[in-house]
Scaffold this active site. Structure first.
Site, PDB file in Angstrom:
ATOM      1  CD  GLU A   1      -3.384  -1.093   1.809  1.00  0.00           C
ATOM      2  OE1 GLU A   1      -2.645  -0.822   2.824  1.00  0.00           O
ATOM      3  OE2 GLU A   1      -4.596  -1.471   1.893  1.00  0.00           O
TER       4      GLU A   1
ATOM      5  CD  GLU B   1      -3.657  -6.452   2.456  1.00  0.00           C
ATOM      6  OE1 GLU B   1      -4.945  -5.403   3.372  1.00  0.00           O
ATOM      7  OE2 GLU B   1      -2.286  -6.393   2.725  1.00  0.00           O
TER       8      GLU B   1
HETATM    9  C1  BGP Z   1      -4.139  -2.649   5.173  1.00  0.00           C
HETATM   10  C2  BGP Z   1      -3.097  -3.850   5.738  1.00  0.00           C
HETATM   11  C3  BGP Z   1      -2.741  -4.889   5.901  1.00  0.00           C
HETATM   12  C4  BGP Z   1      -4.222  -5.532   6.896  1.00  0.00           C
HETATM   13  C5  BGP Z   1      -5.262  -4.446   5.966  1.00  0.00           C
HETATM   14  C6  BGP Z   1      -7.434  -4.688   7.420  1.00  0.00           C
HETATM   15  O1  BGP Z   1      -4.495  -1.418   5.549  1.00  0.00           O
HETATM   16  O2  BGP Z   1      -2.159  -3.903   4.256  1.00  0.00           O
HETATM   17  O3  BGP Z   1      -1.937  -4.956   6.996  1.00  0.00           O
HETATM   18  O4  BGP Z   1      -4.070  -4.952   8.386  1.00  0.00           O
HETATM   19  O5  BGP Z   1      -5.462  -3.457   5.687  1.00  0.00           O
HETATM   20  O6  BGP Z   1      -6.856  -3.743   8.049  1.00  0.00           O
HETATM   21  P1  BGP Z   1      -7.110  -3.408   9.607  1.00  0.00           P
HETATM   22  O7  BGP Z   1      -6.638  -4.572  10.521  1.00  0.00           O
HETATM   23  O8  BGP Z   1      -7.512  -2.088   9.881  1.00  0.00           O
HETATM   24  O9  BGP Z   1      -8.863  -4.018   9.109  1.00  0.00           O
END
Ligand code: BGP
Length: 470
Positions: A175, A368
């Site tokens: 990201e 993701e």
């Molecule tokens: C993205 C990241 C991850 C992950 C995901 C879910 O931004 O790359 O590392 O954590 O989001 O977000 P969260 O953990 O805040 O629910």
């Protein structure tokens, strides 16, 4: 028709949220190791150093470090074709500025990759995922400083050289564009702004350094092994115009500029008009050295990977704003939300795939996607996470439409947090994404026992039928 025969079905994780073992094998202190709080309304905070008697969620996380064999065996049971993980910079260069890597850290990932190959699972490796040596922040001011480029490239080259026969698919920065869109630049850039600092200028400079480091790593990787497939990784917070007013279209487009800023440099190898329009808007631009443009040009990526969780609306008039993955955005009356207020929009994934493919014409990879939810363990130990199945089912259906109907070239799909891990946004354990439940709570209690949720069996069948049976 449908997904390619060799479509990469799998799951995604990251060292900073999953690995634990924060002091094992000579590992150094990472920026995530001093971050705490977040759950149950407790404010998230960053300490200067690790304090005694304080719970830091990343220290043990869900302990992949000691459970990797068991976890990989479970991924194999689901039929994973790929597994996305990140390498902790602090395991390889504990302070970030050493000349020589830490052999114990390198050996750990050798064991992990060997274990994956035992089951025919391809690793997909993120080199930087919200993790870096704390020393680089304290001593050099983090990514503000151009020295970070050399340190990061040394790290990238070291792991690519070491694992050249074990890893073919790489992502440089997770990201990366979150540094520009993001309200918490600690994760993506190890940045804490000083009072009076021109934050926009710092962000653009830090971003320039990351883009250079990425390009140089891509170039080196292609020299180390010409078979490597090296991609970038973008956060894709899709936005729709709130109304059909032309003003709303313009505002919505502008909101997406920081999102495309990095994609443009990664794929086209140069700062485009889109990037320059952000410089104009912010009234500043990154300082460059002679030769930088050439370096960016030489390090174009082979594919784009991205995260997709939700969509929001934007417009000229005031509107209710809701949370999303590292963004605030307008509430869309047509969509439902998760318990954390992230709006659920499967069709938006199809729209996003089309937006990115139309713009870049390179293969895409959804690395993701998923739904953070509170899971209930029933008395008999089972976990019926039908909401998660519904979420993923609809998103896979939308991806299939993008492939089948729209002709998007899609490499694979790795759901976020395929096994429960610590939330990046909130530091919570109760916000779970996994097919595999881990007995660990927000107070740091639990046995770390793994159990299969209902979605485990569902996803196994999705993979078996290459996405035909949802
Ligand atoms: C993205 C990241 C991850 C992950 C995901 C879910 O931004 O790359 O590392 O954590 O989001 O977000 P969260 O953990 O805040 O629910």
């Amino acid at each position: 028709m449908g997904f390619k025969k060799d479509f990469f079905w799998g799951g995604a994780t990251a060292a900073n949220q999953y690995e634990g073992g924060w002091q094992e094998g000579g590992k150094g202190v990472s920026i995530i190791d001093v971050e705490r709080g977040g759950s149950h309304g407790v404010e998230r905070r960053i300490d200067d150093e690790v304090l005694e008697g304080v719970l830091y969620p990343s220290h043990e996380a869900t302990d992949f470090y000691h459970h990797y064999k068991e976890d990989i065996a479970l991924f194999a049971q689901m039929g994973f074709k790929t597994f996305r993980l990140s390498i902790a910079w602090t395991r390889i260069f504990p302070n970030g500025d050493e000349e020589e890597p830490n052999e114990e850290g390198l050996a750990f990932y050798d064991r992990v990759f060997d274990e994956l190959h035992k089951y025919g699972i391809q690793p997909l490796v993120t080199i930087h995922h919200y993790e870096m040596p704390l020393n680089l922040v304290k001593k050099y001011g983090s990514w503000r400083n151009r020295k970070l480029v050399d340190f990061a490239v040394r790290f990238g080259k070291t792991v690519m050289e070491r694992y050249k026969d074990k890893v073919k698919y790489w992502l440089t920065f997770n990201e990366i564009n979150a540094l520009l869109t993001h309200y918490r630049p600690w994760h993506q850039g190890g940045l804490v702004f000083e009072e009076g600092e021109n934050q926009e200028q710092t962000k653009l400079q830090a971003m320039h350094h990351q883009l250079l480091a990425s390009a140089m790593t891509v170039k080196a990787g292609h020299e180390i092994n010409p078979d490597f497939q090296i991609g970038c990784m973008l956060i894709y917070p899709l936005r729709y115009a709130a109304t059909c007013s032309p003003d709303d279209q313009v505002i919505t487009r502008e909101k997406m500029i920081p999102v495309y800023y990095c994609g443009d440099v990664h794929v086209r190898g140069r700062y485009t008009n889109t990037c320059r329009s952000l410089w104009k808007k912010w009234g500043c631009r990154p300082k460059m050295e002679p030769g930088d443009e050439r370096l960016l040009e030489q390090g174009k990526v082979d594919f784009i990977s991205f995260s997709y969780y939700q969509s929001n609306i934007e417009g000229a008039t005031d509107m209710e704003r809701v949370d999303g993955n590292l963004v605030w955005g307008g509430k869309n009356p047509y969509l439902k939300s998760t318990d954390w207020g992230w709006q659920i929009d499967p069709v938006g994934l199809r729209v996003s795939l089309n937006n990115l493919y139309d713009r870049y014409q390179v293969p895409l990879y959804v690395v993701e996607n998923g739904m953070g939810a509170i899971d209930q363990v029933k008395e008999d130990g089972t976990i019926d996470d039908d909401y998660r199945i519904d979420y993923l089912k609809e998103h896979i259906r939308a991806m299939r439409d993008a492939v089948d109907i729209d002709g998007v070239d899609l490499m694979g799909y790795t759901t976020w947090g395929c096994i429960d891990l610590v939330s990046a946004g909130t530091g919570e354990m109760r916000k779970r994404y996994g097919f595999i439940y881990v007995d660990r709570d927000d107070e740091g209690k639990g046995t770390m026992k793994r159990s299969r949720k209902k979605s485990f069996y569902w996803y196994k069948n999705v993979i078996k039928t290459n996405g035909e049976e949802l």
